[in-house]
Design a protein around this motif. Structure first.
Motif, short mmCIF file in Angstrom:
data_model
loop_
_atom_site.label_atom_id
_atom_site.label_comp_id
_atom_site.label_asym_id
_atom_site.label_seq_id
_atom_site.Cartn_x
_atom_site.Cartn_y
_atom_site.Cartn_z
N ASN A 1 0.81 -1.22 0.00
CA ASN A 1 0.00 0.00 0.00
C ASN A 1 0.84 1.27 0.00
O ASN A 1 0.32 2.36 0.15
N GLY A 2 2.14 1.14 -0.16
CA GLY A 2 3.01 2.29 -0.33
C GLY A 2 3.49 2.97 0.94
O GLY A 2 4.24 3.94 0.86
N HIS A 3 3.11 2.49 2.10
CA HIS A 3 3.54 3.14 3.34
C HIS A 3 5.05 3.05 3.52
O HIS A 3 5.69 4.04 3.89
N ILE A 4 5.64 1.90 3.25
CA ILE A 4 7.09 1.75 3.35
C ILE A 4 7.75 2.57 2.24
O ILE A 4 8.76 3.25 2.47
N THR A 5 7.20 2.53 1.06
CA THR A 5 7.71 3.30 -0.07
C THR A 5 7.77 4.79 0.27
O THR A 5 8.78 5.46 0.03
N GLU A 6 6.70 5.30 0.83
CA GLU A 6 6.64 6.71 1.20
C GLU A 6 7.68 7.04 2.26
O GLU A 6 8.36 8.07 2.18
N GLN A 7 7.85 6.16 3.23
CA GLN A 7 8.84 6.37 4.28
C GLN A 7 10.25 6.43 3.69
O GLN A 7 11.04 7.30 4.04
N LEU A 8 10.56 5.51 2.78
CA LEU A 8 11.88 5.51 2.15
C LEU A 8 12.09 6.78 1.31
O LEU A 8 13.17 7.37 1.31
N HIS A 9 11.06 7.20 0.61
CA HIS A 9 11.13 8.44 -0.17
C HIS A 9 11.44 9.63 0.74
O HIS A 9 12.30 10.46 0.43
N GLU A 10 10.75 9.72 1.86
CA GLU A 10 10.96 10.83 2.80
C GLU A 10 12.36 10.79 3.40
O GLU A 10 12.99 11.84 3.57
N GLN A 11 12.86 9.60 3.72
CA GLN A 11 14.19 9.49 4.34
C GLN A 11 15.31 9.73 3.35
O GLN A 11 16.32 10.34 3.69
N ALA A 12 15.16 9.23 2.13
CA ALA A 12 16.27 9.26 1.17
C ALA A 12 16.13 10.32 0.10
O ALA A 12 17.12 10.68 -0.55
N GLY A 13 14.93 10.81 -0.14
CA GLY A 13 14.73 11.80 -1.19
C GLY A 13 14.79 11.23 -2.59
O GLY A 13 14.91 11.96 -3.56
N CYS A 14 14.69 9.92 -2.70
CA CYS A 14 14.71 9.28 -4.02
C CYS A 14 13.30 9.24 -4.60
O CYS A 14 12.32 9.46 -3.89
N GLU A 15 13.21 8.99 -5.89
CA GLU A 15 11.93 8.83 -6.56
C GLU A 15 11.65 7.34 -6.68
O GLU A 15 12.48 6.60 -7.22
N ILE A 16 10.51 6.89 -6.18
CA ILE A 16 10.20 5.47 -6.19
C ILE A 16 8.90 5.25 -6.95
O ILE A 16 7.89 5.89 -6.67
N PHE A 17 8.95 4.37 -7.92
CA PHE A 17 7.76 3.95 -8.66
C PHE A 17 7.43 2.54 -8.17
O PHE A 17 8.25 1.63 -8.29
N GLY A 18 6.27 2.38 -7.56
CA GLY A 18 5.91 1.10 -6.98
C GLY A 18 4.84 0.37 -7.77
O GLY A 18 3.93 0.98 -8.33
N LEU A 19 4.97 -0.94 -7.82
CA LEU A 19 4.00 -1.83 -8.46
C LEU A 19 3.57 -2.89 -7.47
O LEU A 19 4.38 -3.37 -6.68
N ASP A 20 2.30 -3.26 -7.54
CA ASP A 20 1.81 -4.37 -6.72
C ASP A 20 0.63 -5.01 -7.44
O ASP A 20 -0.06 -4.34 -8.20
N TYR A 21 0.42 -6.29 -7.19
CA TYR A 21 -0.69 -6.97 -7.84
C TYR A 21 -1.92 -7.06 -6.97
O TYR A 21 -2.96 -7.52 -7.41
N ALA A 22 -1.84 -6.61 -5.72
CA ALA A 22 -3.00 -6.61 -4.84
C ALA A 22 -3.79 -5.32 -5.07
O ALA A 22 -3.33 -4.23 -4.74
#
Length: 110
Positions: free
Chosen positions: A82-103
């Motif tokens: 659901n992107g919660h970890i993705t968002e946390q990593l983005h905030e900590q590292a400042g990287c751009e993350i494109f996430g995919l999931d099948y759920a």
């Protein structure tokens, strides 16, 4: 709400390997996890923060991973839930993350 997570665990115990962790299983997991205060407390107690983790890294491991990512770096995350970890990593590292999931439920929650 706590009962729904217990029901999911009992249902999982009765499933065959082919069904466990299927798209349907993850859709149900994310639907129930979003409604469960017990799941939120579990994540906080085990992982240090409720990011709707499911056997994932804790906040210290996540902070370490963030040190390996560079600001502006482009990352593809497969299985972002659901992107919660993705968002946390983005905030900590400042990287751009494109996430995919099948759920589907996880993507809707993201």
């Amino acid at each position: 709400m706590e009962q729904t997570m217990n029901e999911l665990m009992n249902h999982t115990a009765d499933m065959g390997q082919a069904e466990m962790f299927s798209k349907a299983w993850y859709n149900e997991y994310f639907r129930r996890a979003a409604e469960s205060s017990a799941h939120a407390r579990f994540c906080e107690a085990v992982y240090g923060r409720d990011l709707c983790q499911h056997g994932m890294m804790d906040v210290d491991e996540m902070a370490f991973l963030a040190t390996m990512l560079k600001p502006g770096e482009k990352i593809l995350e497969i299985g972002c839930s659901n992107g919660h970890i993705t968002e946390q990593l983005h905030e900590q590292a400042g990287c751009e993350i494109f996430g995919l999931d099948y759920a589907d439920v996880a993507v809707e929650q993201a």
